[in-house]
Design a protein around this motif. Sequence first.
Motif, PDB file in Angstrom:
ATOM      1  N   TYR A  15       0.820  -1.063  -0.389  1.00 21.31           N
ATOM      2  CA  TYR A  15       0.089  -0.079   0.455  1.00 21.31           C
ATOM      3  C   TYR A  15       1.260   1.731   0.016  1.00 21.31           C
ATOM      4  O   TYR A  15       0.331   2.528  -0.433  1.00 21.31           O
ATOM      5  CB  TYR A  15      -0.574  -0.126   0.698  1.00 21.31           C
ATOM      6  N   LEU A  89      -5.572   1.351  -8.271  1.00 23.95           N
ATOM      7  CA  LEU A  89      -6.776   0.697  -8.020  1.00 23.95           C
ATOM      8  C   LEU A  89      -5.892  -1.224  -8.602  1.00 23.95           C
ATOM      9  O   LEU A  89      -6.843  -2.228  -7.575  1.00 23.95           O
ATOM     10  CB  LEU A  89      -7.552   0.821 -10.198  1.00 23.95           C
ATOM     11  N   SER A  93      -6.708  -2.576  -4.806  1.00 25.44           N
ATOM     12  CA  SER A  93      -8.345  -3.161  -4.550  1.00 25.44           C
ATOM     13  C   SER A  93      -7.677  -5.088  -4.770  1.00 25.44           C
ATOM     14  O   SER A  93      -8.267  -5.893  -4.492  1.00 25.44           O
ATOM     15  CB  SER A  93      -8.905  -2.894  -6.129  1.00 25.44           C
ATOM     16  N   PHE A 166     -11.205  -3.316 -14.157  1.00 29.11           N
ATOM     17  CA  PHE A 166     -11.522  -4.190 -12.909  1.00 29.11           C
ATOM     18  C   PHE A 166     -12.041  -5.514 -12.599  1.00 29.11           C
ATOM     19  O   PHE A 166     -11.989  -6.053 -12.034  1.00 29.11           O
ATOM     20  CB  PHE A 166     -12.461  -2.477 -11.998  1.00 29.11           C
ATOM     21  N   SER A 170     -10.718  -8.705 -11.674  1.00 31.45           N
ATOM     22  CA  SER A 170     -12.066  -9.640 -10.327  1.00 31.45           C
ATOM     23  C   SER A 170     -12.177 -10.872 -10.970  1.00 31.45           C
ATOM     24  O   SER A 170     -12.243 -11.343 -10.772  1.00 31.45           O
ATOM     25  CB  SER A 170     -12.911  -8.681 -10.188  1.00 31.45           C
ATOM     26  N   PRO A 183     -13.575  -9.031  -5.219  1.00 33.29           N
ATOM     27  CA  PRO A 183     -12.987  -6.935  -4.075  1.00 33.29           C
ATOM     28  C   PRO A 183     -15.016  -6.571  -4.751  1.00 33.29           C
ATOM     29  O   PRO A 183     -15.299  -6.540  -5.701  1.00 33.29           O
ATOM     30  CB  PRO A 183     -12.667  -6.360  -5.142  1.00 33.29           C
ATOM     31  N   GLN A 188     -14.970   0.088  -5.896  1.00 31.18           N
ATOM     32  CA  GLN A 188     -13.806   0.653  -5.913  1.00 31.18           C
ATOM     33  C   GLN A 188     -13.425   1.645  -7.100  1.00 31.18           C
ATOM     34  O   GLN A 188     -12.297   2.876  -6.627  1.00 31.18           O
ATOM     35  CB  GLN A 188     -12.562  -0.653  -5.405  1.00 31.18           C
ATOM     36  N   PHE A 191     -13.842   4.770  -6.528  1.00 26.48           N
ATOM     37  CA  PHE A 191     -13.862   5.253  -5.244  1.00 26.48           C
ATOM     38  C   PHE A 191     -12.370   6.134  -6.204  1.00 26.48           C
ATOM     39  O   PHE A 191     -11.794   6.607  -5.855  1.00 26.48           O
ATOM     40  CB  PHE A 191     -13.221   4.313  -4.521  1.00 26.48           C
ATOM     41  N   TRP A 192     -11.256   4.953  -6.572  1.00 23.65           N
ATOM     42  CA  TRP A 192      -9.898   5.741  -7.095  1.00 23.65           C
ATOM     43  C   TRP A 192     -10.345   6.149  -8.833  1.00 23.65           C
ATOM     44  O   TRP A 192      -9.564   7.637  -8.680  1.00 23.65           O
ATOM     45  CB  TRP A 192      -9.538   4.136  -7.563  1.00 23.65           C
TER      46      TRP A 192
END
Length: 254
Positions: A15, A89, A93, A166, A170, A183, A188, A191-192
């Motif tokens: 992170y 992401l 994520s 994404f 996923s 996820p 997500q 948000f990013w």
Amino acid sequence: MKIKKIMITENSIYYLAGFLLIFLLKLFYRRADGADFLWILAPTAHWVTILTGIAFVCEPGTGYVNHSLKCIIAPSCSGLQFMSIVIALLIFSFIRHVRRKKLWTFLSVCFSFPYTVLVNGLRITLAVYIPLYFPGLTAYGSPLTPEKLHTLIGTAVYFAALLALFSLTSSIIIQRQNGRPRPAGLLQPLFWYLFIVLGLPLMNRAYQKGREQFTGYMLLTACGCLAVLALPLLCSLLKIFLQRHRFRTKSGSV
């Protein structure tokens, strides 16, 4: 709660690496001049030429230019912001869902570059052709100016590409993890995208240079994201409507 704390502790270094990469890209974008962007502008211009047949000439300090169409692929069109979002992401994520975390982090950074060039080339192509084929969109008296239309096209293309990435990532992780929970939803990528595009400028008060302009940009960005999110929902509703209509038609014929 304990499980979440353990997951955060185990992945904290990754992170931190993600935040550092985003910070470095932002810092580079602020301090670099036109020549420093050639590493990403050159392949982008070449990709746009493949897509459209429009030739671009490199002009130092300006970017890649087509004088006949008055089209410029400038440093502001480099897609570095989108590249930051892709890195955020993929790392934030998915890092907790993979085993080889160092490799995932490395691949996330490497992948972000060609994906940015691919998506940015599509964005530029649409930004060139939509005003040409639909001049009424920005005609006199229209609420859309060329700048607003450009922002909406960019938001829609970038955010749609982020959602596609994404969803694909996923689904791959689900297959490898034998059906473990994916996820969560679409929150997500949303948000990013909003965090890097709008959140960071709000945090460092960059909006103070032009509050009205930034407020308009926020509204256009929100509208673009909502339009992309609404499209799958509308398709699903249309599919349900058509299925019910067919069922009623068959029932009536019987």
